[in-house]
Design a protein around this motif. Structure first.
Motif, PDB file in Angstrom:
ATOM      1  N   GLY A  81       0.814  -1.203   0.000  1.00 30.24           N
ATOM      2  CA  GLY A  81       0.000   0.000   0.000  1.00 30.24           C
ATOM      3  C   GLY A  81       0.851   1.259   0.000  1.00 30.24           C
ATOM      4  N   LEU A  82       1.904   1.267   0.822  1.00 27.35           N
ATOM      5  CA  LEU A  82       2.811   2.408   0.870  1.00 27.35           C
ATOM      6  C   LEU A  82       3.542   2.581  -0.460  1.00 27.35           C
ATOM      7  CD1 LEU A  82       4.369   1.804   4.408  1.00 27.35           C
ATOM      8  CD2 LEU A  82       2.670   3.527   3.781  1.00 27.35           C
ATOM      9  N   GLU A  83       3.998   1.477  -1.026  1.00 27.42           N
ATOM     10  CA  GLU A  83       4.722   1.526  -2.301  1.00 27.42           C
ATOM     11  C   GLU A  83       3.812   2.023  -3.424  1.00 27.42           C
ATOM     12  OE1 GLU A  83       7.689  -2.195  -1.176  1.00 27.42           O
ATOM     13  OE2 GLU A  83       5.940  -2.542  -2.433  1.00 27.42           O
ATOM     14  N   ALA A  84       2.585   1.526  -3.455  1.00 26.96           N
ATOM     15  CA  ALA A  84       1.645   1.960  -4.487  1.00 26.96           C
ATOM     16  C   ALA A  84       1.391   3.458  -4.383  1.00 26.96           C
ATOM     17  CB  ALA A  84       0.335   1.187  -4.375  1.00 26.96           C
ATOM     18  N   HIS A  85       1.116   3.928  -3.177  1.00 28.00           N
ATOM     19  CA  HIS A  85       0.887   5.359  -2.989  1.00 28.00           C
ATOM     20  C   HIS A  85       2.125   6.169  -3.378  1.00 28.00           C
ATOM     21  CE1 HIS A  85      -3.079   4.968  -1.541  1.00 28.00           C
ATOM     22  NE2 HIS A  85      -3.045   5.883  -0.591  1.00 28.00           N
ATOM     23  N   GLY A  97      -6.955  -2.652  10.343  1.00 21.86           N
ATOM     24  CA  GLY A  97      -5.551  -2.495  10.702  1.00 21.86           C
ATOM     25  C   GLY A  97      -4.902  -1.223  10.185  1.00 21.86           C
ATOM     26  N   GLY A  98      -3.666  -1.366   9.733  1.00 21.16           N
ATOM     27  CA  GLY A  98      -2.876  -0.235   9.271  1.00 21.16           C
ATOM     28  C   GLY A  98      -3.285   0.324   7.929  1.00 21.16           C
ATOM     29  N   LEU A  99      -4.177  -0.357   7.233  1.00 21.97           N
ATOM     30  CA  LEU A  99      -4.640   0.171   5.942  1.00 21.97           C
ATOM     31  C   LEU A  99      -5.358   1.506   6.126  1.00 21.97           C
ATOM     32  CD1 LEU A  99      -5.577  -3.250   4.466  1.00 21.97           C
ATOM     33  CD2 LEU A  99      -3.975  -1.636   3.436  1.00 21.97           C
ATOM     34  N   GLU A 100      -5.969   1.692   7.284  1.00 20.18           N
ATOM     35  CA  GLU A 100      -6.624   2.975   7.583  1.00 20.18           C
ATOM     36  C   GLU A 100      -5.599   4.105   7.700  1.00 20.18           C
ATOM     37  OE1 GLU A 100     -10.077   2.907  10.414  1.00 20.18           O
ATOM     38  OE2 GLU A 100      -9.243   0.918  10.812  1.00 20.18           O
ATOM     39  N   ASP A 101      -4.353   3.762   8.043  1.00 18.27           N
ATOM     40  CA  ASP A 101      -3.299   4.768   8.133  1.00 18.27           C
ATOM     41  C   ASP A 101      -2.741   5.129   6.762  1.00 18.27           C
ATOM     42  OD1 ASP A 101      -3.365   4.922  10.952  1.00 18.27           O
ATOM     43  OD2 ASP A 101      -2.125   3.123  11.100  1.00 18.27           O
ATOM     44  N   ILE A 102      -2.889   4.235   5.802  1.00 20.02           N
ATOM     45  CA  ILE A 102      -2.344   4.464   4.461  1.00 20.02           C
ATOM     46  C   ILE A 102      -3.361   5.162   3.569  1.00 20.02           C
ATOM     47  CG2 ILE A 102      -1.482   3.337   2.369  1.00 20.02           C
ATOM     48  CD1 ILE A 102      -0.449   1.071   4.208  1.00 20.02           C
ATOM     49  N   VAL A 103      -4.547   4.602   3.492  1.00 22.04           N
ATOM     50  CA  VAL A 103      -5.556   5.083   2.547  1.00 22.04           C
ATOM     51  C   VAL A 103      -6.473   6.099   3.219  1.00 22.04           C
ATOM     52  CG1 VAL A 103      -7.464   4.411   1.033  1.00 22.04           C
ATOM     53  CG2 VAL A 103      -5.539   2.848   1.384  1.00 22.04           C
ATOM     54  N   GLU A 104      -6.617   7.242   2.586  1.00 24.28           N
ATOM     55  CA  GLU A 104      -7.607   8.207   3.025  1.00 24.28           C
ATOM     56  C   GLU A 104      -8.814   8.022   2.105  1.00 24.28           C
ATOM     57  OE1 GLU A 104      -8.141  12.951   3.912  1.00 24.28           O
ATOM     58  OE2 GLU A 104      -6.124  12.132   3.670  1.00 24.28           O
ATOM     59  N   HIS A 105      -9.919   7.598   2.708  1.00 25.32           N
ATOM     60  CA  HIS A 105     -11.114   7.194   1.972  1.00 25.32           C
ATOM     61  C   HIS A 105     -11.580   8.261   0.978  1.00 25.32           C
ATOM     62  CE1 HIS A 105     -14.735   4.964   1.146  1.00 25.32           C
ATOM     63  NE2 HIS A 105     -15.499   5.963   1.560  1.00 25.32           N
ATOM     64  N   LYS A 106     -11.707   7.849  -0.271  1.00 22.81           N
ATOM     65  CA  LYS A 106     -12.151   8.675  -1.389  1.00 22.81           C
ATOM     66  C   LYS A 106     -11.273   9.908  -1.615  1.00 22.81           C
ATOM     67  CE  LYS A 106     -16.916   7.205  -1.886  1.00 22.81           C
ATOM     68  NZ  LYS A 106     -18.308   7.648  -2.009  1.00 22.81           N
ATOM     69  N   THR A 108      -7.363   9.174  -1.484  1.00 24.01           N
ATOM     70  CA  THR A 108      -6.200   8.491  -2.067  1.00 24.01           C
ATOM     71  C   THR A 108      -6.560   7.076  -2.511  1.00 24.01           C
ATOM     72  OG1 THR A 108      -5.386   7.578   0.021  1.00 24.01           O
ATOM     73  CG2 THR A 108      -4.643   9.798  -0.572  1.00 24.01           C
ATOM     74  N   GLY A 109      -7.809   6.740  -2.385  1.00 25.56           N
ATOM     75  CA  GLY A 109      -8.282   5.401  -2.713  1.00 25.56           C
ATOM     76  C   GLY A 109      -9.626   5.172  -2.056  1.00 25.56           C
ATOM     77  N   TYR A 110      -9.889   3.926  -1.688  1.00 25.33           N
ATOM     78  CA  TYR A 110     -11.202   3.592  -1.131  1.00 25.33           C
ATOM     79  C   TYR A 110     -11.014   2.583  -0.008  1.00 25.33           C
ATOM     80  CZ  TYR A 110     -16.236   2.576  -1.215  1.00 25.33           C
ATOM     81  OH  TYR A 110     -17.568   2.436  -0.897  1.00 25.33           O
ATOM     82  N   LEU A 111     -11.667   2.843   1.126  1.00 22.10           N
ATOM     83  CA  LEU A 111     -11.679   1.897   2.245  1.00 22.10           C
ATOM     84  C   LEU A 111     -13.083   1.326   2.383  1.00 22.10           C
ATOM     85  CD1 LEU A 111      -9.573   3.723   4.982  1.00 22.10           C
ATOM     86  CD2 LEU A 111      -8.972   1.623   3.752  1.00 22.10           C
ATOM     87  N   ALA A 112     -13.211   0.043   2.102  1.00 19.74           N
ATOM     88  CA  ALA A 112     -14.506  -0.632   2.200  1.00 19.74           C
ATOM     89  C   ALA A 112     -14.737  -1.108   3.632  1.00 19.74           C
ATOM     90  CB  ALA A 112     -14.537  -1.831   1.251  1.00 19.74           C
ATOM     91  N   LYS A 113     -16.008  -1.245   3.974  1.00 17.43           N
ATOM     92  CA  LYS A 113     -16.348  -1.825   5.277  1.00 17.43           C
ATOM     93  C   LYS A 113     -15.702  -3.207   5.356  1.00 17.43           C
ATOM     94  CE  LYS A 113     -20.722   0.553   5.132  1.00 17.43           C
ATOM     95  NZ  LYS A 113     -21.638   0.451   4.017  1.00 17.43           N
ATOM     96  N   ALA A 140      -2.385  10.468  -3.478  1.00 15.92           N
ATOM     97  CA  ALA A 140      -1.763   9.333  -2.796  1.00 15.92           C
ATOM     98  C   ALA A 140      -0.255   9.551  -2.670  1.00 15.92           C
ATOM     99  CB  ALA A 140      -2.052   8.039  -3.555  1.00 15.92           C
ATOM    100  N   ARG A 141       0.357   9.986  -3.754  1.00 18.91           N
ATOM    101  CA  ARG A 141       1.805  10.253  -3.747  1.00 18.91           C
ATOM    102  C   ARG A 141       2.141  11.356  -2.744  1.00 18.91           C
ATOM    103  NH1 ARG A 141       7.093   9.258  -4.077  1.00 18.91           N
ATOM    104  NH2 ARG A 141       8.233  11.049  -4.836  1.00 18.91           N
ATOM    105  N   GLU A 142       1.381  12.431  -2.781  1.00 19.56           N
ATOM    106  CA  GLU A 142       1.613  13.549  -1.862  1.00 19.56           C
ATOM    107  C   GLU A 142       1.493  13.097  -0.409  1.00 19.56           C
ATOM    108  OE1 GLU A 142      -1.190  17.224  -0.745  1.00 19.56           O
ATOM    109  OE2 GLU A 142      -0.423  17.325  -2.819  1.00 19.56           O
ATOM    110  N   ARG A 143       0.475  12.307  -0.130  1.00 18.12           N
ATOM    111  CA  ARG A 143       0.260  11.818   1.242  1.00 18.12           C
ATOM    112  C   ARG A 143       1.373  10.875   1.672  1.00 18.12           C
ATOM    113  NH1 ARG A 143      -3.236   8.287   4.419  1.00 18.12           N
ATOM    114  NH2 ARG A 143      -4.033   9.540   6.136  1.00 18.12           N
ATOM    115  N   ALA A 144       1.836  10.028   0.751  1.00 25.88           N
ATOM    116  CA  ALA A 144       2.928   9.099   1.067  1.00 25.88           C
ATOM    117  C   ALA A 144       4.193   9.865   1.436  1.00 25.88           C
ATOM    118  CB  ALA A 144       3.194   8.168  -0.118  1.00 25.88           C
TER     119      ALA A 144
END
Length: 168
Positions: A81-85, A97-106, A108-113, A140-144
């Motif tokens: 996830g970090l590499e992709a961003h 888990g830690g995916l919530e720390d990587i992806v900002e919903h809508k 930098t990507g999408y976090l599903a329930k 995503a790049r900027e956030r990474a």
């Protein structure tokens, strides 16, 4: 974690997507998997890449895909996830888990329930249909860079070490 359990969630989501006519040309690239088949039937072409250790090849692959989909049932802070961003590629994942720390919903990507395959499929659909997918990737790049670059992480460790040393 048995990767097939994550695949099960991914396959169920892809079955949901196959009814959408805009995905007739969807192709799946699976990283890290050595096998050339899945224990599930799927209607999209699949490319098994296996494990990649060469950074340049991995970077090119992240840049070639429209989104990275992480169907994990549990994960701490997955490097994928970090590499992709870092490569300006949006990520679709479950809100665990830690995916919530990587992806900002809508953003930098999408976090599903968690484990909701319909929401996960909707997330894939939403991400791929974004006319501003490049904007998602740029965000995503900027956030990474702002949260996970070597300088940011090193600075955080230095602060922790100084804090501990000052209490001794």
């Amino acid at each position: 974690q048995d990767p097939r359990k994550g695949f099960d969630l991914l396959i169920k989501s892809l079955r949901y997507l196959k009814n959408d006519l805009s995905f007739k040309k969807l192709e799946i690239v699976i990283l890290g998997q050595k096998t050339t088949s899945l224990p599930f039937a799927i209607d999209f072409p699949i490319h098994f890449i296996g494990h990649i250790n060469e950074k340049k090849i991995l970077r090119n692959l992240y840049n070639a895909v429209d989104a990275l989909v992480i169907p994990s049932r549990q994960d701490n802070l997955p490097n994928t996830g970090l590499e992709a961003h870092s490569c300006a590629t949006p990520v679709v994942a479950f809100k665990i888990g830690g995916l919530e720390d990587i992806v900002e919903h809508k953003y930098t990507g999408y976090l599903a329930k968690a484990f909701n395959v319909n929401d996960f499929a909707d997330g894939i659909l939403w991400t791929l249909k974004q006319k501003e997918t490049q904007q998602l990737g740029n965000k995503a790049r900027e956030r990474a860079v702002l949260k996970f670059s070597e300088q940011v992480i090193a600075s955080a460790y230095i602060k922790i070490y100084n804090k501990v040393l000052n209490k001794i």
